[in-house]
Design a protein around this motif. Sequence first.
Motif, mmCIF file in Angstrom:
data_model
loop_
_atom_site.group_PDB
_atom_site.id
_atom_site.type_symbol
_atom_site.label_atom_id
_atom_site.label_comp_id
_atom_site.label_asym_id
_atom_site.label_seq_id
_atom_site.Cartn_x
_atom_site.Cartn_y
_atom_site.Cartn_z
ATOM 1 N N TYR A 103 0.711 -1.283 0.080
ATOM 2 C CA TYR A 103 0.035 0.108 0.065
ATOM 3 C C TYR A 103 0.871 1.223 0.137
ATOM 4 C CZ TYR A 103 -3.643 -3.508 1.707
ATOM 5 O OH TYR A 103 -4.393 -4.391 1.716
ATOM 6 N N TYR A 104 0.395 2.214 -0.741
ATOM 7 C CA TYR A 104 0.968 3.695 -0.809
ATOM 8 C C TYR A 104 -0.337 4.694 -0.708
ATOM 9 C CZ TYR A 104 0.340 3.512 -5.790
ATOM 10 O OH TYR A 104 -0.203 3.350 -7.078
ATOM 11 N N GLN A 105 0.135 5.671 -0.349
ATOM 12 C CA GLN A 105 -0.596 6.916 -0.307
ATOM 13 C C GLN A 105 -0.200 7.964 -1.445
ATOM 14 O OE1 GLN A 105 -0.689 8.599 3.483
ATOM 15 N NE2 GLN A 105 -2.371 7.078 4.091
ATOM 16 N N THR A 106 -0.939 8.373 -2.143
ATOM 17 C CA THR A 106 -0.563 9.645 -3.341
ATOM 18 C C THR A 106 -1.849 10.605 -3.493
ATOM 19 O OG1 THR A 106 -0.010 9.571 -5.682
ATOM 20 C CG2 THR A 106 -1.514 7.826 -4.674
ATOM 21 N N SER A 107 -1.340 11.427 -4.143
ATOM 22 C CA SER A 107 -2.210 12.640 -4.486
ATOM 23 C C SER A 107 -3.236 12.224 -5.528
ATOM 24 C CB SER A 107 -1.820 13.762 -4.476
ATOM 25 O OG SER A 107 -0.857 13.699 -5.696
#
Length: 270
Positions: A103-107
């Motif tokens: 999992y990764y967070q991104t705009s």
Amino acid sequence: MKVTNFLEKHPVFTSTEFATWQQQNGVTSGWTRKALLAHHCKQGHILSIRRGLYASVPLGADPKNYSVDPYLLTAKMKEDAVLAYHTALEFYAKAYSVFNHYYYQTSKIVHPTVFRGCHFVGLSFPKSLVKKNKELFGVKTEERLGLEIHVTSLERTLVDVLDRPQLGGGWEEIWRSLESVEYFDLELVIEYALLLGNATTIAKVGYFLEQHRETLMVEDKYLRRLQKFCPKQPTYLKRNKKSKLISKWNLIVPLSLVERSWEEESYKNL
């Protein structure tokens, strides 16, 4: 200008990074870039992960079996990608179990990428952080195989997995994983929990810290700061017939978590 020099220093790279390197060496042709990438893919020097993302294959390695570092792949899925949730725990070697979802967070969300059985899933930064321009609060820059990547700190990760437990592997996995961490900066934990602004999440953080007040040296002052923002009405951690109300935090907690039933199961299996 040798492409092999670039590949040696970039175990995972984007087409944009490759183009920048070419430009620094006097090559500006987009056609040349595409031709070079296609040639080295055909020769087995690089692997195409998805459009615009590649992995270098070391000299002598079999491209069909070469294992690409999943954390670098996750970090390169988007330019602003931040490793988060259970993936952050795994990166720090604090996860109880190893998953094949990263999992990764991104705009900007893109479709999940699947590569050799691994699923790379992008998630939006929490809305409350976006509104306050605090997307990178509690994000650290770490080195991985010579490249810099971004990952949520253990303090932010603690709050994030309590906020979205399905991305932390469920309550038992979360408890077991977080209990392997010897130290948290409690000021940072509380600041981030309050920054998210979710009453239920704040209560979860308070409950976890209270359950581990001795091992984490949690003073009452920290718990009082969180307790002021608890839900007004009892809230379920997980809807379950066998649950218990923890009135201090207005949380209805599964008995399996309260009683740590997995410890009993581990004892039986000895």
